[in-house]
Design a protein around this motif. Structure first.
Motif, PDB file in Angstrom:
ATOM      1  N   GLY A 155       0.790  -1.228   0.000  1.00  0.00           N
ATOM      2  CA  GLY A 155       0.000   0.000   0.000  1.00  0.00           C
ATOM      3  C   GLY A 155       0.820   1.275   0.000  1.00  0.00           C
ATOM      4  N   ILE A 156       2.145   1.137  -0.097  1.00  0.00           N
ATOM      5  CA  ILE A 156       3.018   2.314  -0.137  1.00  0.00           C
ATOM      6  C   ILE A 156       3.063   2.858  -1.569  1.00  0.00           C
ATOM      7  N   ILE A 157       2.898   4.161  -1.695  1.00  0.00           N
ATOM      8  CA  ILE A 157       2.909   4.797  -3.015  1.00  0.00           C
ATOM      9  C   ILE A 157       4.324   4.763  -3.589  1.00  0.00           C
ATOM     10  N   VAL A 158       4.450   4.194  -4.801  1.00  0.00           N
ATOM     11  CA  VAL A 158       5.752   4.126  -5.457  1.00  0.00           C
ATOM     12  C   VAL A 158       5.895   5.169  -6.569  1.00  0.00           C
ATOM     13  N   LYS A 159       4.755   5.653  -7.097  1.00  0.00           N
ATOM     14  CA  LYS A 159       4.821   6.674  -8.146  1.00  0.00           C
ATOM     15  C   LYS A 159       3.467   7.357  -8.275  1.00  0.00           C
ATOM     16  N   ILE A 160       3.502   8.651  -8.583  1.00  0.00           N
ATOM     17  CA  ILE A 160       2.288   9.428  -8.793  1.00  0.00           C
ATOM     18  C   ILE A 160       2.393  10.114 -10.156  1.00  0.00           C
ATOM     19  N   CYS A 161       1.375   9.937 -10.978  1.00  0.00           N
ATOM     20  CA  CYS A 161       1.310  10.622 -12.268  1.00  0.00           C
ATOM     21  C   CYS A 161       0.100  11.554 -12.224  1.00  0.00           C
ATOM     22  N   GLN A 162       0.375  12.837 -12.136  1.00  0.00           N
ATOM     23  CA  GLN A 162      -0.703  13.816 -12.038  1.00  0.00           C
ATOM     24  C   GLN A 162      -1.118  14.301 -13.409  1.00  0.00           C
ATOM     25  N   CYS A 163      -2.404  14.408 -13.613  1.00  0.00           N
ATOM     26  CA  CYS A 163      -2.994  14.930 -14.855  1.00  0.00           C
ATOM     27  C   CYS A 163      -2.415  14.250 -16.099  1.00  0.00           C
ATOM     28  N   LEU A 164      -2.449  12.929 -16.099  1.00  0.00           N
ATOM     29  CA  LEU A 164      -1.990  12.152 -17.254  1.00  0.00           C
ATOM     30  C   LEU A 164      -2.957  12.412 -18.406  1.00  0.00           C
ATOM     31  N   LYS A 165      -2.455  13.027 -19.458  1.00  0.00           N
ATOM     32  CA  LYS A 165      -3.290  13.459 -20.577  1.00  0.00           C
ATOM     33  C   LYS A 165      -3.691  12.273 -21.460  1.00  0.00           C
ATOM     34  N   PRO A 166      -4.730  12.468 -22.281  1.00  0.00           N
ATOM     35  CA  PRO A 166      -5.118  11.422 -23.227  1.00  0.00           C
ATOM     36  C   PRO A 166      -3.966  11.038 -24.152  1.00  0.00           C
ATOM     37  N   TRP A 167      -3.974   9.781 -24.575  1.00  0.00           N
ATOM     38  CA  TRP A 167      -2.987   9.214 -25.493  1.00  0.00           C
ATOM     39  C   TRP A 167      -1.586   9.143 -24.887  1.00  0.00           C
ATOM     40  N   ARG A 168      -1.509   8.894 -23.577  1.00  0.00           N
ATOM     41  CA  ARG A 168      -0.224   8.739 -22.894  1.00  0.00           C
ATOM     42  C   ARG A 168      -0.164   7.377 -22.206  1.00  0.00           C
ATOM     43  N   THR A 169       1.028   6.974 -21.797  1.00  0.00           N
ATOM     44  CA  THR A 169       1.215   5.769 -20.993  1.00  0.00           C
ATOM     45  C   THR A 169       1.982   6.142 -19.732  1.00  0.00           C
ATOM     46  N   ALA A 170       1.826   5.315 -18.720  1.00  0.00           N
ATOM     47  CA  ALA A 170       2.573   5.501 -17.469  1.00  0.00           C
ATOM     48  C   ALA A 170       2.834   4.123 -16.876  1.00  0.00           C
ATOM     49  N   PHE A 171       3.990   3.972 -16.233  1.00  0.00           N
ATOM     50  CA  PHE A 171       4.313   2.704 -15.587  1.00  0.00           C
ATOM     51  C   PHE A 171       5.153   2.975 -14.355  1.00  0.00           C
ATOM     52  N   ALA A 172       5.219   1.978 -13.483  1.00  0.00           N
ATOM     53  CA  ALA A 172       6.030   2.098 -12.271  1.00  0.00           C
ATOM     54  C   ALA A 172       6.619   0.740 -11.936  1.00  0.00           C
ATOM     55  N   TRP A 173       7.938   0.680 -11.850  1.00  0.00           N
ATOM     56  CA  TRP A 173       8.607  -0.551 -11.444  1.00  0.00           C
ATOM     57  C   TRP A 173       8.215  -0.887 -10.010  1.00  0.00           C
ATOM     58  N   GLY A 174       7.905  -2.125  -9.760  1.00  0.00           N
ATOM     59  CA  GLY A 174       7.567  -2.562  -8.409  1.00  0.00           C
ATOM     60  C   GLY A 174       6.142  -2.289  -7.977  1.00  0.00           C
ATOM     61  N   ALA A 175       5.332  -1.754  -8.872  1.00  0.00           N
ATOM     62  CA  ALA A 175       3.940  -1.475  -8.511  1.00  0.00           C
ATOM     63  C   ALA A 175       3.107  -2.752  -8.568  1.00  0.00           C
ATOM     64  N   PHE A 176       2.197  -2.887  -7.630  1.00  0.00           N
ATOM     65  CA  PHE A 176       1.253  -3.996  -7.640  1.00  0.00           C
ATOM     66  C   PHE A 176      -0.103  -3.552  -8.192  1.00  0.00           C
ATOM     67  N   ALA A 177      -0.447  -2.291  -7.958  1.00  0.00           N
ATOM     68  CA  ALA A 177      -1.748  -1.787  -8.397  1.00  0.00           C
ATOM     69  C   ALA A 177      -1.630  -0.352  -8.887  1.00  0.00           C
ATOM     70  N   ALA A 178      -2.529  -0.011  -9.798  1.00  0.00           N
ATOM     71  CA  ALA A 178      -2.672   1.364 -10.270  1.00  0.00           C
ATOM     72  C   ALA A 178      -4.058   1.825  -9.853  1.00  0.00           C
ATOM     73  N   ILE A 179      -4.123   3.001  -9.266  1.00  0.00           N
ATOM     74  CA  ILE A 179      -5.406   3.552  -8.828  1.00  0.00           C
ATOM     75  C   ILE A 179      -5.633   4.847  -9.605  1.00  0.00           C
ATOM     76  N   GLU A 180      -6.729   4.868 -10.352  1.00  0.00           N
ATOM     77  CA  GLU A 180      -7.033   6.003 -11.210  1.00  0.00           C
ATOM     78  C   GLU A 180      -8.076   6.900 -10.541  1.00  0.00           C
TER      79      GLU A 180
END
Length: 78
Positions: free
Chosen positions: A31-56
């Motif tokens: 449950g520890i935050i490993v990465k935050i992507c703020q205002c991810l625009k349309p037609w983009r990708t995001a990833f985080a090494w070591g992440a178990f879940a992505a919360i949108e």
């Protein structure tokens, strides 16, 4: 507002075909935050090494709630 979508297991997301930006918070199994992507625009990708879940979230939630990498995130059903 006030809701989120949890994708697990998930280490990457995309906003292809979306028409609005979103905030994405990646967390590890603990449950520890490993990465935050703020205002991810349309037609983009995001990833985080070591992440178990992505919360949108709606764009702006991460800044409004002042979340930071290393914070512990607890999700509770309504």
């Amino acid at each position: 507002p006030g809701v989120a979508m949890i994708l697990a297991p998930c280490g990457s997301v995309h906003t292809f075909f979306m028409h609005f930006p979103i905030d994405v918070i990646f967390v590890g199994r603990d449950g520890i935050i490993v990465k935050i992507c703020q205002c991810l625009k349309p037609w983009r990708t995001a990833f985080a090494w070591g992440a178990f879940a992505a919360i949108e979230f709606s764009a702006g939630v991460a800044a409004r709630e002042d979340v930071k990498r290393g914070d512990s995130l607890v999700v509770q059903p309504r």
